[in-house]
Design a protein around this motif. Structure first.
Motif, PDB file in Angstrom:
ATOM      1  N   GLY A 185       0.796  -1.227   0.000  1.00 18.18           N
ATOM      2  CA  GLY A 185       0.000   0.000   0.000  1.00 18.18           C
ATOM      3  C   GLY A 185       0.818   1.260   0.000  1.00 18.18           C
ATOM      4  O   GLY A 185       0.266   2.353   0.152  1.00 18.18           O
ATOM      5  N   THR A 186       2.128   1.136  -0.186  1.00 16.28           N
ATOM      6  CA  THR A 186       2.958   2.333  -0.151  1.00 16.28           C
ATOM      7  C   THR A 186       4.119   2.186  -1.129  1.00 16.28           C
ATOM      8  O   THR A 186       4.166   1.256  -1.928  1.00 16.28           O
ATOM      9  CB  THR A 186       3.469   2.617   1.286  1.00 16.28           C
ATOM     10  OG1 THR A 186       4.062   3.920   1.309  1.00 16.28           O
ATOM     11  CG2 THR A 186       4.446   1.569   1.764  1.00 16.28           C
ATOM     12  N   VAL A 187       5.048   3.100  -1.052  1.00 16.11           N
ATOM     13  CA  VAL A 187       6.230   3.100  -1.910  1.00 16.11           C
ATOM     14  C   VAL A 187       7.352   2.366  -1.183  1.00 16.11           C
ATOM     15  O   VAL A 187       7.642   2.656  -0.025  1.00 16.11           O
ATOM     16  CB  VAL A 187       6.650   4.554  -2.235  1.00 16.11           C
ATOM     17  CG1 VAL A 187       7.946   4.582  -3.011  1.00 16.11           C
ATOM     18  CG2 VAL A 187       5.533   5.265  -3.000  1.00 16.11           C
ATOM     19  N   ASP A 188       7.976   1.428  -1.858  1.00 21.69           N
ATOM     20  CA  ASP A 188       9.072   0.649  -1.298  1.00 21.69           C
ATOM     21  C   ASP A 188      10.382   1.413  -1.500  1.00 21.69           C
ATOM     22  O   ASP A 188      10.819   1.621  -2.631  1.00 21.69           O
ATOM     23  CB  ASP A 188       9.118  -0.708  -2.004  1.00 21.69           C
ATOM     24  CG  ASP A 188      10.185  -1.638  -1.472  1.00 21.69           C
ATOM     25  OD1 ASP A 188      11.160  -1.167  -0.858  1.00 21.69           O
ATOM     26  OD2 ASP A 188      10.046  -2.854  -1.694  1.00 21.69           O
ATOM     27  N   TYR A 189      11.009   1.830  -0.403  1.00 22.73           N
ATOM     28  CA  TYR A 189      12.272   2.579  -0.487  1.00 22.73           C
ATOM     29  C   TYR A 189      13.343   1.796  -1.250  1.00 22.73           C
ATOM     30  O   TYR A 189      14.138   2.375  -1.974  1.00 22.73           O
ATOM     31  CB  TYR A 189      12.835   2.885   0.901  1.00 22.73           C
ATOM     32  CG  TYR A 189      11.923   3.629   1.821  1.00 22.73           C
ATOM     33  CD1 TYR A 189      11.337   4.828   1.449  1.00 22.73           C
ATOM     34  CD2 TYR A 189      11.663   3.141   3.094  1.00 22.73           C
ATOM     35  CE1 TYR A 189      10.506   5.520   2.300  1.00 22.73           C
ATOM     36  CE2 TYR A 189      10.838   3.823   3.973  1.00 22.73           C
ATOM     37  CZ  TYR A 189      10.264   5.017   3.566  1.00 22.73           C
ATOM     38  OH  TYR A 189       9.452   5.701   4.413  1.00 22.73           O
ATOM     39  N   GLY A 190      13.348   0.490  -1.071  1.00 27.93           N
ATOM     40  CA  GLY A 190      14.318  -0.350  -1.767  1.00 27.93           C
ATOM     41  C   GLY A 190      14.151  -0.279  -3.275  1.00 27.93           C
ATOM     42  O   GLY A 190      15.135  -0.260  -4.021  1.00 27.93           O
ATOM     43  N   ILE A 212      15.950   1.719  -8.629  1.00 26.08           N
ATOM     44  CA  ILE A 212      15.731   2.525  -9.838  1.00 26.08           C
ATOM     45  C   ILE A 212      16.840   3.557  -9.976  1.00 26.08           C
ATOM     46  O   ILE A 212      17.452   3.716 -11.037  1.00 26.08           O
ATOM     47  CB  ILE A 212      14.350   3.210  -9.792  1.00 26.08           C
ATOM     48  CG1 ILE A 212      13.235   2.192  -9.957  1.00 26.08           C
ATOM     49  CG2 ILE A 212      14.250   4.312 -10.855  1.00 26.08           C
ATOM     50  CD1 ILE A 212      11.845   2.721  -9.647  1.00 26.08           C
ATOM     51  N   THR A 213      17.111   4.261  -8.891  1.00 25.55           N
ATOM     52  CA  THR A 213      18.130   5.309  -8.912  1.00 25.55           C
ATOM     53  C   THR A 213      19.499   4.728  -9.191  1.00 25.55           C
ATOM     54  O   THR A 213      20.251   5.232 -10.040  1.00 25.55           O
ATOM     55  CB  THR A 213      18.124   6.068  -7.569  1.00 25.55           C
ATOM     56  OG1 THR A 213      16.808   6.586  -7.349  1.00 25.55           O
ATOM     57  CG2 THR A 213      19.112   7.216  -7.587  1.00 25.55           C
ATOM     58  N   SER A 214      19.848   3.650  -8.525  1.00 25.81           N
ATOM     59  CA  SER A 214      21.145   3.027  -8.697  1.00 25.81           C
ATOM     60  C   SER A 214      21.359   2.597 -10.147  1.00 25.81           C
ATOM     61  O   SER A 214      22.435   2.799 -10.725  1.00 25.81           O
ATOM     62  CB  SER A 214      21.264   1.818  -7.768  1.00 25.81           C
ATOM     63  OG  SER A 214      22.504   1.180  -7.941  1.00 25.81           O
ATOM     64  N   LYS A 215      20.350   2.025 -10.744  1.00 26.44           N
ATOM     65  CA  LYS A 215      20.436   1.586 -12.142  1.00 26.44           C
ATOM     66  C   LYS A 215      20.788   2.750 -13.060  1.00 26.44           C
ATOM     67  O   LYS A 215      21.682   2.647 -13.905  1.00 26.44           O
ATOM     68  CB  LYS A 215      19.110   0.962 -12.569  1.00 26.44           C
ATOM     69  CG  LYS A 215      19.053   0.559 -14.019  1.00 26.44           C
ATOM     70  CD  LYS A 215      17.713  -0.063 -14.340  1.00 26.44           C
ATOM     71  CE  LYS A 215      17.084   0.684 -15.470  1.00 26.44           C
ATOM     72  NZ  LYS A 215      15.772   0.149 -15.831  1.00 26.44           N
ATOM     73  N   GLU A 271      10.705   8.839 -14.865  1.00 28.70           N
ATOM     74  CA  GLU A 271       9.946   8.002 -15.796  1.00 28.70           C
ATOM     75  C   GLU A 271       9.817   6.571 -15.287  1.00 28.70           C
ATOM     76  O   GLU A 271       8.743   5.978 -15.328  1.00 28.70           O
ATOM     77  CB  GLU A 271      10.597   8.026 -17.186  1.00 28.70           C
ATOM     78  CG  GLU A 271      10.407   9.335 -17.914  1.00 28.70           C
ATOM     79  CD  GLU A 271       8.953   9.642 -18.212  1.00 28.70           C
ATOM     80  OE1 GLU A 271       8.253   8.772 -18.766  1.00 28.70           O
ATOM     81  OE2 GLU A 271       8.515  10.756 -17.879  1.00 28.70           O
ATOM     82  N   GLU A 272      10.910   6.006 -14.792  1.00 32.39           N
ATOM     83  CA  GLU A 272      10.836   4.630 -14.295  1.00 32.39           C
ATOM     84  C   GLU A 272      10.047   4.549 -12.985  1.00 32.39           C
ATOM     85  O   GLU A 272       9.326   3.576 -12.750  1.00 32.39           O
ATOM     86  CB  GLU A 272      12.228   4.025 -14.114  1.00 32.39           C
ATOM     87  CG  GLU A 272      12.140   2.561 -13.806  1.00 32.39           C
ATOM     88  CD  GLU A 272      13.431   1.791 -14.002  1.00 32.39           C
ATOM     89  OE1 GLU A 272      13.511   0.675 -13.470  1.00 32.39           O
ATOM     90  OE2 GLU A 272      14.349   2.300 -14.668  1.00 32.39           O
ATOM     91  N   THR A 273      10.161   5.565 -12.155  1.00 30.02           N
ATOM     92  CA  THR A 273       9.381   5.605 -10.917  1.00 30.02           C
ATOM     93  C   THR A 273       7.895   5.658 -11.234  1.00 30.02           C
ATOM     94  O   THR A 273       7.086   4.980 -10.588  1.00 30.02           O
ATOM     95  CB  THR A 273       9.814   6.800 -10.049  1.00 30.02           C
ATOM     96  OG1 THR A 273      11.211   6.687  -9.754  1.00 30.02           O
ATOM     97  CG2 THR A 273       9.018   6.850  -8.749  1.00 30.02           C
ATOM     98  N   LEU A 274       7.525   6.431 -12.256  1.00 30.62           N
ATOM     99  CA  LEU A 274       6.115   6.493 -12.671  1.00 30.62           C
ATOM    100  C   LEU A 274       5.618   5.153 -13.196  1.00 30.62           C
ATOM    101  O   LEU A 274       4.453   4.801 -13.007  1.00 30.62           O
ATOM    102  CB  LEU A 274       5.916   7.566 -13.739  1.00 30.62           C
ATOM    103  CG  LEU A 274       5.736   8.976 -13.236  1.00 30.62           C
ATOM    104  CD1 LEU A 274       5.774   9.967 -14.401  1.00 30.62           C
ATOM    105  CD2 LEU A 274       4.455   9.120 -12.441  1.00 30.62           C
ATOM    106  N   GLN A 275       6.488   4.404 -13.861  1.00 29.50           N
ATOM    107  CA  GLN A 275       6.090   3.083 -14.334  1.00 29.50           C
ATOM    108  C   GLN A 275       5.799   2.154 -13.153  1.00 29.50           C
ATOM    109  O   GLN A 275       4.865   1.356 -13.198  1.00 29.50           O
ATOM    110  CB  GLN A 275       7.181   2.479 -15.214  1.00 29.50           C
ATOM    111  CG  GLN A 275       7.299   3.142 -16.563  1.00 29.50           C
ATOM    112  CD  GLN A 275       8.467   2.601 -17.375  1.00 29.50           C
ATOM    113  OE1 GLN A 275       9.111   1.626 -16.993  1.00 29.50           O
ATOM    114  NE2 GLN A 275       8.739   3.232 -18.495  1.00 29.50           N
ATOM    115  N   MET A 276       6.606   2.271 -12.109  1.00 29.45           N
ATOM    116  CA  MET A 276       6.427   1.403 -10.945  1.00 29.45           C
ATOM    117  C   MET A 276       5.289   1.894 -10.046  1.00 29.45           C
ATOM    118  O   MET A 276       4.571   1.081  -9.464  1.00 29.45           O
ATOM    119  CB  MET A 276       7.721   1.338 -10.135  1.00 29.45           C
ATOM    120  CG  MET A 276       7.579   0.467  -8.912  1.00 29.45           C
ATOM    121  SD  MET A 276       9.020  -0.509  -8.508  1.00 29.45           S
ATOM    122  CE  MET A 276       9.453  -1.313 -10.005  1.00 29.45           C
TER     123      MET A 276
END
Length: 121
Positions: free
Chosen positions: A49-54, A59-62, A80-85
């Motif tokens: 129900g929330t955003v997974d920090y991991g 995403i950022t590391s990639k 863009e990738e965060t929006l996809q997830m």
């Protein structure tokens, strides 16, 4: 709506316009902030129900591992990738700081912040 943040994620990477930046690299700090409805997480105590920090870190590391010229472009790729997830995100802000940039003098860092949806008009 609530806000979820990942602040100060640190990476050594090779982003920049100048050839020496691509060879020497630099230290970068990344902050990500999402406005997201995490009511389900509050009520059910469930990660779904929330955003997974991991996931945000992954995403950022990639994207930090693939050199680009401009920090604005890098922030855009992360958004863009965060929006996809997390397509339910109402707002995403990504700030990228380049420590001690090569500007001809002593500077702690330069930074860029890209905001979704404001910068996407």
């Amino acid at each position: 709506m609530g806000t979820v943040r990942l602040e100060g994620a640190s990476f050594y990477a090779y982003h920049g316009v100048y050839p020496e930046e691509k060879v020497l690299g630099n230290q970068f700090l990344v902050d990500i902030e999402l406005t997201y409805s995490f009511r389900k997480a509050m009520e059910e105590d469930a990660l779904e129900g929330t955003v997974d920090y991991g996931e945000l870190y992954a995403i950022t590391s990639k994207h930090m591992q693939t050199p680009v010229k401009l920090l604005e472009h890098l922030a855009h790729l992360i958004i863009e990738e965060t929006l996809q997830m997390y397509p339910e995100s109402q707002r995403i802000a990504v700030t990228i700081k380049k420590q001690q940039p090569a500007v001809g003098g002593l500077v702690a860092y330069s930074s860029v912040t890209v905001n979704y949806p404001e910068d996407y008009d």
